[in-house]
Design a protein around this motif. Structure first.
Motif, PDB file in Angstrom:
ATOM      1  N   ARG A 123       0.345  -1.124  -0.062  1.00 35.65           N
ATOM      2  CA  ARG A 123       0.197  -0.027  -0.189  1.00 35.65           C
ATOM      3  C   ARG A 123       0.981   1.358  -0.283  1.00 35.65           C
ATOM      4  N   PHE A 124       1.561   1.316   0.936  1.00 33.34           N
ATOM      5  CA  PHE A 124       3.017   2.328   1.093  1.00 33.34           C
ATOM      6  C   PHE A 124       3.395   2.394  -0.472  1.00 33.34           C
ATOM      7  N   MET A 125       3.940   1.555  -1.525  1.00 36.61           N
ATOM      8  CA  MET A 125       4.554   2.146  -2.403  1.00 36.61           C
ATOM      9  C   MET A 125       3.984   2.202  -2.904  1.00 36.61           C
ATOM     10  N   SER A 126       2.448   1.689  -3.240  1.00 35.84           N
ATOM     11  CA  SER A 126       1.143   2.705  -4.178  1.00 35.84           C
ATOM     12  C   SER A 126       1.263   4.004  -3.719  1.00 35.84           C
ATOM     13  N   LYS A 127       1.407   4.576  -2.860  1.00 37.95           N
ATOM     14  CA  LYS A 127       0.934   6.034  -2.522  1.00 37.95           C
ATOM     15  C   LYS A 127       2.028   6.573  -2.631  1.00 37.95           C
ATOM     16  N   TYR A 128       3.350   5.734  -2.961  1.00 38.80           N
ATOM     17  CA  TYR A 128       4.347   6.473  -3.176  1.00 38.80           C
ATOM     18  C   TYR A 128       4.468   6.535  -4.170  1.00 38.80           C
ATOM     19  N   LYS A 129       4.033   6.370  -4.985  1.00 33.76           N
ATOM     20  CA  LYS A 129       4.828   6.172  -6.284  1.00 33.76           C
ATOM     21  C   LYS A 129       4.092   7.391  -6.732  1.00 33.76           C
ATOM     22  N   ALA A 130       2.499   7.166  -6.502  1.00 34.84           N
ATOM     23  CA  ALA A 130       1.463   8.926  -6.693  1.00 34.84           C
ATOM     24  C   ALA A 130       2.076   9.905  -6.716  1.00 34.84           C
ATOM     25  N   LYS A 131       2.330   9.706  -4.763  1.00 33.99           N
ATOM     26  CA  LYS A 131       3.166  11.515  -4.325  1.00 33.99           C
ATOM     27  C   LYS A 131       4.110  12.112  -5.322  1.00 33.99           C
ATOM     28  N   ALA A 132       5.059  10.760  -6.158  1.00 28.51           N
ATOM     29  CA  ALA A 132       6.006  11.637  -6.594  1.00 28.51           C
ATOM     30  C   ALA A 132       6.164  11.576  -8.208  1.00 28.51           C
ATOM     31  N   GLU A 133       4.554  11.099  -8.477  1.00 34.90           N
ATOM     32  CA  GLU A 133       4.618  11.916  -9.827  1.00 34.90           C
ATOM     33  C   GLU A 133       3.926  13.014 -10.060  1.00 34.90           C
ATOM     34  N   GLU A 134       3.280  13.735  -8.707  1.00 41.56           N
ATOM     35  CA  GLU A 134       2.834  15.002  -8.233  1.00 41.56           C
ATOM     36  C   GLU A 134       4.129  15.924  -8.341  1.00 41.56           C
ATOM     37  N   ARG A 135       5.585  15.432  -8.468  1.00 41.80           N
ATOM     38  CA  ARG A 135       6.904  16.548  -8.445  1.00 41.80           C
ATOM     39  C   ARG A 135       7.230  16.991  -9.847  1.00 41.80           C
ATOM     40  N   LEU A 136       7.542  18.325  -9.319  1.00 42.24           N
ATOM     41  CA  LEU A 136       8.664  18.341 -10.688  1.00 42.24           C
ATOM     42  C   LEU A 136       9.305  17.868 -11.223  1.00 42.24           C
ATOM     43  N   HIS A 137      10.489  17.109  -9.972  1.00 50.77           N
ATOM     44  CA  HIS A 137      11.372  16.284 -10.272  1.00 50.77           C
ATOM     45  C   HIS A 137      10.841  15.483  -9.105  1.00 50.77           C
ATOM     46  N   GLU A 138      11.371  13.997 -10.062  1.00 58.23           N
ATOM     47  CA  GLU A 138      10.054  12.752  -9.367  1.00 58.23           C
ATOM     48  C   GLU A 138      11.658  12.411  -8.770  1.00 58.23           C
ATOM     49  N   ILE A 139      12.140  12.564  -9.209  1.00 63.45           N
ATOM     50  CA  ILE A 139      13.773  11.275  -8.959  1.00 63.45           C
ATOM     51  C   ILE A 139      15.394  12.602  -9.177  1.00 63.45           C
ATOM     52  N   ILE A 140      16.144  12.617  -8.593  1.00 68.13           N
ATOM     53  CA  ILE A 140      17.506  13.289  -9.424  1.00 68.13           C
ATOM     54  C   ILE A 140      18.512  12.173  -9.905  1.00 68.13           C
ATOM     55  N   ALA A 141      18.251  11.838 -11.536  1.00 63.11           N
ATOM     56  CA  ALA A 141      18.643  11.516 -12.206  1.00 63.11           C
ATOM     57  C   ALA A 141      19.761  11.720 -12.859  1.00 63.11           C
ATOM     58  N   ASP A 142      20.619  12.997 -12.662  1.00 59.74           N
ATOM     59  CA  ASP A 142      21.421  13.264 -12.894  1.00 59.74           C
ATOM     60  C   ASP A 142      21.730  14.803 -12.369  1.00 59.74           C
ATOM     61  N   GLU A 143      23.390  14.887 -11.333  1.00 57.66           N
ATOM     62  CA  GLU A 143      23.455  15.659 -10.272  1.00 57.66           C
ATOM     63  C   GLU A 143      23.509  17.147 -10.607  1.00 57.66           C
ATOM     64  N   MET A 144      24.099  17.084 -11.694  1.00 59.15           N
ATOM     65  CA  MET A 144      24.700  18.671 -12.328  1.00 59.15           C
ATOM     66  C   MET A 144      23.145  18.925 -12.734  1.00 59.15           C
ATOM     67  N   GLU A 145      22.788  18.608 -13.355  1.00 59.38           N
ATOM     68  CA  GLU A 145      21.490  19.185 -14.109  1.00 59.38           C
ATOM     69  C   GLU A 145      20.542  19.573 -12.996  1.00 59.38           C
ATOM     70  N   TYR A 146      20.023  18.734 -12.180  1.00 65.08           N
ATOM     71  CA  TYR A 146      19.255  18.653 -10.915  1.00 65.08           C
ATOM     72  C   TYR A 146      19.475  19.746  -9.970  1.00 65.08           C
ATOM     73  N   ALA A 147      21.191  20.137 -10.425  1.00 71.70           N
ATOM     74  CA  ALA A 147      21.780  21.366  -9.122  1.00 71.70           C
ATOM     75  C   ALA A 147      21.992  22.652 -10.193  1.00 71.70           C
ATOM     76  N   VAL A 148      22.173  22.565 -11.181  1.00 74.72           N
ATOM     77  CA  VAL A 148      21.535  23.508 -12.111  1.00 74.72           C
ATOM     78  C   VAL A 148      19.812  24.499 -12.016  1.00 74.72           C
ATOM     79  N   ASP A 149      18.766  23.456 -12.060  1.00 74.29           N
ATOM     80  CA  ASP A 149      17.799  23.820 -11.866  1.00 74.29           C
ATOM     81  C   ASP A 149      17.651  24.292 -11.056  1.00 74.29           C
ATOM     82  N   SER A 150      17.967  23.185  -9.753  1.00 73.79           N
ATOM     83  CA  SER A 150      17.862  24.075  -8.579  1.00 73.79           C
ATOM     84  C   SER A 150      17.609  25.326  -8.047  1.00 73.79           C
ATOM     85  N   ALA A 151      19.513  25.602  -8.432  1.00 73.88           N
ATOM     86  CA  ALA A 151      19.826  27.286  -8.494  1.00 73.88           C
ATOM     87  C   ALA A 151      18.587  27.704  -9.354  1.00 73.88           C
ATOM     88  N   ASN A 152      18.659  27.798 -10.815  1.00 72.67           N
ATOM     89  CA  ASN A 152      18.015  28.150 -11.137  1.00 72.67           C
ATOM     90  C   ASN A 152      16.246  28.460 -10.852  1.00 72.67           C
TER      91      ASN A 152
END
Length: 408
Positions: A123-152
């Motif tokens: 149940r937790f995993m189902s809830k987690y997947k639904a909640k994660a999809e609401e994010r602007l960035h679901e995960i940190i796929a690329d550290e440098m790209e995410y760092a630049v985007d966070s700064a912007n």
């Protein structure tokens, strides 16, 4: 790195260990500051849980643990989270692992909840997947790209704050200042060195206008800050006055509680005096009892309490036969017994064993010689029914008749 405070009462006590755990799980060297930005900036990164792995993204429903999503996944795309324990200083910890590892660790400590934990994990995993999809960035796929985007994103938020502040002050910066000219193209007459160039046409006077506008806006901003400070000081003063008022009100409540306790004690003492005046237990002879016979609308414990508090009787002064079927077979035992000083009648069957020629047991007790005092427990409508009020009235009548017998 020393402990890091993610939010109020949410602390990672050893962030370096989080980095080591992620390195071991993924082979990636992730700086904790990037993980902290992900947790704080993205939506739905905090999951509150209880010991059975029931979960919510809102604080207050389940508060045993807090799992923080790092934004990092392992090679099998399993989310990696930090587990914090709820303690005196809030949620604190650093243990990092996949959701499955955290669930297994929880099962080790709470073995008796193992089945519930396993059931709630899916149940937790189902809830987690639904909640994660609401994010602007679901995960940190690329550290440098995410760092630049966070700064912007931070820059855009800062600009938005300044823009909102200027809008609150009704400040509108002009798109072009007075006297501003278009870019002029100058043609050089020398044919060999002919070149186009651009230059600003701001004059000294226009520079003075620009500086003056900025200075004016700064003065307005300063006035705005002064006004905010004034409101803060006023609110502090109002808060102090409200605190003083609440303290006085609390004193009144405490005094009222003391008065209520005093009244209740006085009332209990008065009831004890009334019970003593009624005579109660002292009116009965040795081993004598009062029989309560018939169906009752109140419990035996309530009848004992009324007899004790209002009339001074003891627990052993009564015998209760209130089951309708048992009353039918109690006749011979009642008739043969001489230990009953009085009988309180509720609703009784018409036919009772050993009743002889009487139409019912109540008539027999009221007609036959040498029978104990017989009192009907009747409600306000006149029906035979043992209620609180009818039981009180019956006992008062019995006490009065016992006193008469005592005098005689």
């Amino acid at each position: 790195m020393s402990e890091v405070k993610i939010a109020e009462r949410i602390t990672i006590d050893e962030p370096h260990n989080v980095e080591i755990a992620i390195m071991n799980l993924t082979g990636r060297a992730i700086d904790f500051e990037l993980i902290q930005k992900f947790i704080v900036n993205e939506k739905n990164t905090m999951f509150y849980l209880n010991r059975k792995l029931n979960s919510s993204t809102e604080y207050g429903i389940y508060n045993d643990y807090l799992w923080l999503d790092t934004g990092i996944r392992d090679s099998r795309n399993n989310p990696i989270m930090i587990c914090l324990h709820n303690g005196y200083d809030g949620f604190v910890g650093h243990y990092t692992g996949t959701v499955r590892e955290l669930a297994n660790r929880l099962k080790q400590f709470k073995g008796n909840n193992g089945r519930e934990i396993e059931k709630n994990l899916s149940r937790f995993m189902s809830k987690y997947k639904a909640k994660a999809e609401e994010r602007l960035h679901e995960i940190i796929a690329d550290e440098m790209e995410y760092a630049v985007d966070s700064a912007n994103r931070a820059d855009r938020q800062s600009f938005s704050v300044i823009s909102d502040a200027l809008n609150d002050l009704n400040v509108e910066l002009p798109e072009s200042l007075p006297g501003e000219e278009s870019i002029i193209e100058v043609e050089q007459t020398d044919s060999d060195l002919q070149q186009d160039f651009k230059y600003d046409s701001f004059s000294k006077e226009q520079d003075d206008i620009t500086v003056g506008l900025l200075f004016e806006q700064m003065e307005k901003m300063q006035d705005y800050i002064d006004e905010l400070l004034m409101h803060i000081e006023k609110n502090e003063k109002d808060s102090q006055e409200e605190i003083i008022r609440l303290k006085e009100q609390n004193k009144e409540y405490k005094r009222a509680l003391v008065d209520i306790r005093t009244f209740m004690q006085d009332e209990n003492d008065r009831q004890d005096d009334v019970a003593a005046d009624m005579g109660g237990h002292g009116l009965l002879g040795r081993n004598e009892k009062i029989l309560v016979l018939g169906n009752a609308d109140i419990r035996v414990a309530e009848m004992r309490a009324i007899a004790r508090e209002y009339f001074g009787f003891e627990k052993t002064d009564f015998e209760f036969i209130t089951d309708y079927e048992k009353v039918k077979n109690a006749g011979s035992r009642i008739h043969a017994s001489e230990r009953f000083a009085a009988v309180i009648f509720g609703n009784c069957p018409h036919k009772v064993a050993g009743m002889r020629n009487y139409s019912n047991i109540i008539d027999e007790f009221k007609s036959r010689a040498n029978c104990p005092i017989a009192v009907d427990a009747r409600n306000e409508a006149g029906g035979l029914k043992i209620t609180k009020q009818s039981f009180k009235k019956a006992l008062a009548d019995i006490c009065r008749q016992l006193k008469i017998q005592e005098v005689a």
